[in-house]
Design an enzyme around this catalytic site. Sequence first.
Site, short mmCIF file in Angstrom:
data_model
loop_
_atom_site.label_atom_id
_atom_site.label_comp_id
_atom_site.label_asym_id
_atom_site.label_seq_id
_atom_site.Cartn_x
_atom_site.Cartn_y
_atom_site.Cartn_z
N LYS A 76 0.68 -1.35 0.03
CA LYS A 76 -0.11 0.11 0.02
C LYS A 76 0.81 1.06 0.10
O LYS A 76 0.78 2.29 -0.75
CB LYS A 76 -0.74 0.09 1.07
CG LYS A 76 -1.66 1.33 1.57
CD LYS A 76 -2.14 1.67 2.87
CE LYS A 76 -1.00 2.25 3.55
NZ LYS A 76 -1.23 2.69 4.97
N CYS A 105 -18.25 7.74 4.32
CA CYS A 105 -18.28 6.31 4.35
C CYS A 105 -17.48 5.72 5.20
O CYS A 105 -16.52 4.95 5.31
CB CYS A 105 -17.90 5.86 3.03
SG CYS A 105 -18.38 3.86 2.90
N CYS A 124 -25.15 7.35 4.40
CA CYS A 124 -25.43 7.14 2.96
C CYS A 124 -26.36 8.27 2.45
O CYS A 124 -26.35 8.67 1.32
CB CYS A 124 -26.42 5.94 2.72
SG CYS A 124 -25.14 4.38 3.23
N CYS A 182 -24.02 10.96 0.89
CA CYS A 182 -23.04 10.35 0.09
C CYS A 182 -23.45 10.41 -1.60
O CYS A 182 -24.64 9.99 -2.05
CB CYS A 182 -22.78 8.89 0.19
SG CYS A 182 -21.48 8.06 -0.92
#
Length: 240
Positions: free
Chosen positions: A140, A214, A221, A224
């Site tokens: 990562k 999120c 939600c 979003c």
Amino acid sequence: MGKIRPSVESIEEAIRILKEYRSTHEAPVDKMGCESKGPMKLSKKQERVRILNSLILSSQTQDAKTYEAANNLEELYNWDTKKMSNASTNEIVKAIKMVGFANRKAIYIKKTALVCTERYNGDVPKTLEETLELSGVGPKMAYIFLSSALGQNIGIGVDTHVFRIADRLGWTLSNKSIKSKTPESTRKELQTLVPEKEWPYINKLLVGLGQTICTAKSPRCSECPLAKNHCKYAKNNYKF
């Protein structure tokens, strides 16, 4: 039952919507992420060293604390890798005590500084293979580092936010539980879905969304921009 993979058009539309949303909704990563400037004016080499060390500091640590620790190191050593490699571990720990696993990271920072001094003339490695040889640097960090510091667009950095949100959006295999997925499998899958031109941006876009909307617990939600038309999780858990 196998997954119906999102179309390229759907992915591109979702990224476009997210870019537009994030352009007016700031997140901690925008001000204090690994690419953020510190208190001093730096050369390009120093900037690369800062980004590398910021990523080492960032593991399991909030951006604000990572940023504070990086600024402390900058004031002490001005990203001179020789000075950093010669510093005592205790001195480094004191400077970065606000991050998670400070003792371990201080050792990583000293070891990395020594490698950068002896092998790269005080600069940073330039390839994925060399970067992954550094203490405390996993895939990562390596992909984010190579993109942010060197402009190498060779992969997507998958941290906890990207891992979680990619699953919620339905961009990773639906016939596996998230416990059976790995960041590396998610990276490979995302790289088959996300257009290569978007790879340098997708981590920061999703991290910002994960920090503000999120979230791991109780995602909002209703706020979003992707929920209604682009999110499997929202369709299953939220009534529009």
